[in-house]
Design a protein around this motif. Structure first.
Motif, PDB file in Angstrom:
ATOM      1  N   ILE A 174      -8.113 -45.358  31.471  1.00 20.38           N
ATOM      2  CA  ILE A 174      -9.534 -45.758  31.445  1.00 20.38           C
ATOM      3  C   ILE A 174     -10.361 -45.021  32.251  1.00 20.38           C
ATOM      4  CG2 ILE A 174     -11.042 -47.583  32.441  1.00 20.38           C
ATOM      5  CD1 ILE A 174      -8.791 -49.674  31.344  1.00 20.38           C
ATOM      6  N   TYR A 175      -9.817 -44.506  33.342  1.00 16.47           N
ATOM      7  CA  TYR A 175     -10.870 -43.546  34.254  1.00 16.47           C
ATOM      8  C   TYR A 175     -10.760 -42.095  33.758  1.00 16.47           C
ATOM      9  CZ  TYR A 175     -11.610 -46.607  38.078  1.00 16.47           C
ATOM     10  OH  TYR A 175     -12.219 -47.310  38.985  1.00 16.47           O
ATOM     11  N   MET A 204     -20.290 -34.708  39.642  1.00 21.42           N
ATOM     12  CA  MET A 204     -19.108 -34.805  40.661  1.00 21.42           C
ATOM     13  C   MET A 204     -18.398 -36.218  40.627  1.00 21.42           C
ATOM     14  SD  MET A 204     -17.591 -32.908  42.638  1.00 21.42           S
ATOM     15  CE  MET A 204     -15.951 -33.566  43.303  1.00 21.42           C
ATOM     16  N   HIS A 205     -19.014 -37.116  40.216  1.00 20.33           N
ATOM     17  CA  HIS A 205     -18.633 -38.303  40.170  1.00 20.33           C
ATOM     18  C   HIS A 205     -17.465 -38.308  38.840  1.00 20.33           C
ATOM     19  CE1 HIS A 205     -19.814 -42.917  41.214  1.00 20.33           C
ATOM     20  NE2 HIS A 205     -18.576 -43.115  40.736  1.00 20.33           N
ATOM     21  N   ASN A 206     -18.007 -37.836  37.725  1.00 25.85           N
ATOM     22  CA  ASN A 206     -17.275 -37.699  36.564  1.00 25.85           C
ATOM     23  C   ASN A 206     -15.901 -36.993  36.719  1.00 25.85           C
ATOM     24  OD1 ASN A 206     -19.348 -38.859  35.004  1.00 25.85           O
ATOM     25  ND2 ASN A 206     -20.038 -37.125  34.493  1.00 25.85           N
ATOM     26  N   VAL A 207     -15.970 -35.842  37.610  1.00 22.19           N
ATOM     27  CA  VAL A 207     -14.916 -35.118  37.843  1.00 22.19           C
ATOM     28  C   VAL A 207     -13.882 -35.829  38.490  1.00 22.19           C
ATOM     29  CG1 VAL A 207     -13.856 -33.212  39.267  1.00 22.19           C
ATOM     30  CG2 VAL A 207     -16.051 -32.936  37.825  1.00 22.19           C
ATOM     31  N   VAL A 208     -14.318 -36.730  39.623  1.00 18.64           N
ATOM     32  CA  VAL A 208     -13.389 -37.698  40.325  1.00 18.64           C
ATOM     33  C   VAL A 208     -12.701 -38.622  39.451  1.00 18.64           C
ATOM     34  CG1 VAL A 208     -13.371 -39.410  42.130  1.00 18.64           C
ATOM     35  CG2 VAL A 208     -14.568 -37.565  42.510  1.00 18.64           C
ATOM     36  N   HIS A 209     -13.233 -39.092  38.488  1.00 17.77           N
ATOM     37  CA  HIS A 209     -13.108 -40.248  37.308  1.00 17.77           C
ATOM     38  C   HIS A 209     -11.649 -39.405  36.592  1.00 17.77           C
ATOM     39  CE1 HIS A 209     -16.585 -42.945  37.519  1.00 17.77           C
ATOM     40  NE2 HIS A 209     -15.757 -43.086  38.608  1.00 17.77           N
ATOM     41  N   ILE A 226      -8.607 -38.926  38.820  1.00 19.93           N
ATOM     42  CA  ILE A 226      -7.828 -40.017  39.173  1.00 19.93           C
ATOM     43  C   ILE A 226      -7.137 -40.589  37.827  1.00 19.93           C
ATOM     44  CG2 ILE A 226      -8.526 -42.667  39.522  1.00 19.93           C
ATOM     45  CD1 ILE A 226      -8.493 -41.104  42.046  1.00 19.93           C
ATOM     46  N   GLY A 227      -7.776 -40.574  36.475  1.00 19.85           N
ATOM     47  CA  GLY A 227      -7.549 -40.694  35.322  1.00 19.85           C
ATOM     48  C   GLY A 227      -6.123 -39.963  35.095  1.00 19.85           C
ATOM     49  N   VAL A 228      -6.177 -38.679  35.145  1.00 20.31           N
ATOM     50  CA  VAL A 228      -5.117 -37.699  34.909  1.00 20.31           C
ATOM     51  C   VAL A 228      -3.980 -38.234  35.979  1.00 20.31           C
ATOM     52  CG1 VAL A 228      -4.343 -35.409  35.247  1.00 20.31           C
ATOM     53  CG2 VAL A 228      -6.305 -35.916  34.024  1.00 20.31           C
ATOM     54  N   ALA A 229      -4.334 -38.368  37.275  1.00 16.09           N
ATOM     55  CA  ALA A 229      -3.405 -38.966  38.290  1.00 16.09           C
ATOM     56  C   ALA A 229      -2.455 -40.011  37.388  1.00 16.09           C
ATOM     57  CB  ALA A 229      -3.700 -39.060  39.598  1.00 16.09           C
ATOM     58  N   GLY A 230      -3.232 -40.995  37.320  1.00 17.82           N
ATOM     59  CA  GLY A 230      -2.749 -42.195  36.481  1.00 17.82           C
ATOM     60  C   GLY A 230      -1.760 -42.093  35.497  1.00 17.82           C
ATOM     61  N   LEU A 231      -2.225 -41.215  34.638  1.00 19.81           N
ATOM     62  CA  LEU A 231      -1.296 -40.765  33.259  1.00 19.81           C
ATOM     63  C   LEU A 231      -0.070 -40.210  33.565  1.00 19.81           C
ATOM     64  CD1 LEU A 231      -3.973 -39.959  30.782  1.00 19.81           C
ATOM     65  CD2 LEU A 231      -2.589 -42.107  31.187  1.00 19.81           C
ATOM     66  N   VAL A 232      -0.018 -39.272  34.748  1.00 13.73           N
ATOM     67  CA  VAL A 232       1.139 -38.495  35.019  1.00 13.73           C
ATOM     68  C   VAL A 232       1.931 -39.278  36.002  1.00 13.73           C
ATOM     69  CG1 VAL A 232       1.744 -36.319  36.790  1.00 13.73           C
ATOM     70  CG2 VAL A 232       0.009 -36.112  35.018  1.00 13.73           C
ATOM     71  N   ILE A 259     -13.986 -51.502  45.149  1.00 13.94           N
ATOM     72  CA  ILE A 259     -13.295 -52.409  45.755  1.00 13.94           C
ATOM     73  C   ILE A 259     -12.197 -53.005  45.095  1.00 13.94           C
ATOM     74  CG2 ILE A 259     -14.688 -54.672  45.641  1.00 13.94           C
ATOM     75  CD1 ILE A 259     -12.623 -53.432  48.757  1.00 13.94           C
ATOM     76  N   LEU A 260     -12.638 -53.610  43.814  1.00 14.67           N
ATOM     77  CA  LEU A 260     -11.880 -54.226  42.684  1.00 14.67           C
ATOM     78  C   LEU A 260     -10.373 -53.251  42.447  1.00 14.67           C
ATOM     79  CD1 LEU A 260     -14.067 -55.854  40.454  1.00 14.67           C
ATOM     80  CD2 LEU A 260     -12.724 -57.326  42.260  1.00 14.67           C
ATOM     81  N   THR A 261     -10.979 -51.887  42.171  1.00 14.99           N
ATOM     82  CA  THR A 261     -10.236 -50.770  41.902  1.00 14.99           C
ATOM     83  C   THR A 261      -9.059 -50.780  43.004  1.00 14.99           C
ATOM     84  OG1 THR A 261     -11.342 -49.749  40.432  1.00 14.99           O
ATOM     85  CG2 THR A 261      -9.499 -48.556  41.376  1.00 14.99           C
ATOM     86  N   ALA A 262      -9.489 -50.845  44.274  1.00 11.07           N
ATOM     87  CA  ALA A 262      -8.599 -50.790  45.358  1.00 11.07           C
ATOM     88  C   ALA A 262      -7.606 -51.999  45.575  1.00 11.07           C
ATOM     89  CB  ALA A 262      -9.606 -50.937  46.808  1.00 11.07           C
ATOM     90  N   VAL A 263      -8.129 -53.146  45.121  1.00  6.62           N
ATOM     91  CA  VAL A 263      -7.147 -54.448  44.909  1.00  6.62           C
ATOM     92  C   VAL A 263      -6.295 -54.330  44.006  1.00  6.62           C
ATOM     93  CG1 VAL A 263      -7.182 -56.961  44.418  1.00  6.62           C
ATOM     94  CG2 VAL A 263      -8.987 -55.979  45.945  1.00  6.62           C
ATOM     95  N   VAL A 264      -6.572 -53.567  42.642  1.00  9.92           N
ATOM     96  CA  VAL A 264      -5.582 -53.272  41.574  1.00  9.92           C
ATOM     97  C   VAL A 264      -4.639 -52.286  42.318  1.00  9.92           C
ATOM     98  CG1 VAL A 264      -5.262 -52.333  39.355  1.00  9.92           C
ATOM     99  CG2 VAL A 264      -7.219 -53.978  39.704  1.00  9.92           C
TER     100      VAL A 264
END
Length: 144
Positions: A24-25, A58-63, A66-72, A120-125
């Protein structure tokens, strides 16, 4: 052999969540560039939004990162747990940053209130991914 490396083992809930949030990210980061383009990466108050969330390059780059990190990391339970902690700490910090940065000239991520809620919701997840108990899979072939 460790349970994380058993061939044919189904995915745990933390792994599934890490992979799903990663996908998703990553998608949000890529689609975000269709909204913002590739200029002025650190623009403040862009008024460029994706589903109500203000973004800039920059916000897009961060997303995307984060997305690639989740997939890896989501490929193993240990990796998913690490990703969960990264989300919890990183997005917890992003939430605090957002509380301080909204409407400030130095806000290099162009944060709005919707972003803060999502952070904050993502931090909780992330905490759920990191801490959710997982039962060991039982292979019926070995119990006969």
């Amino acid at each position: 052999m460790a349970a994380n490396n058993v061939a044919g083992r189904g995915k745990t809930v933390p792994e599934i969540l890490a992979l799903a949030f990663g996908a998703i990210y990553l998608l949000v980061g890529v689609v975000g560039f269709f909204v913002t383009g590739f200029d002025d990466f650190f623009a403040h108050d862009t008024n460029e939004t994706l589903l109500g969330f203000e973004i800039n390059g920059m916000h897009n780059v961060v997303h995307i990162l984060i997305g690639v990190a989740g997939l890896v990391l989501g490929r193993t339970l240990a990796g998913a747990r690490t990703y969960g902690w990264l989300l919890a700490v990183g997005y917890g910090a992003a939430f605090i940053y957002g509380l301080l940065a909204i409407n400030k000239e130095w806000d290099f991520l162009s944060i709005n209130t919707a972003d803060n809620v999502l952070h904050i919701l993502t931090a909780v997840v992330g905490l759920v991914i990191a801490l959710l108990p997982v039962r060991n899979a039982v292979d019926s072939r070995t119990t006969r």
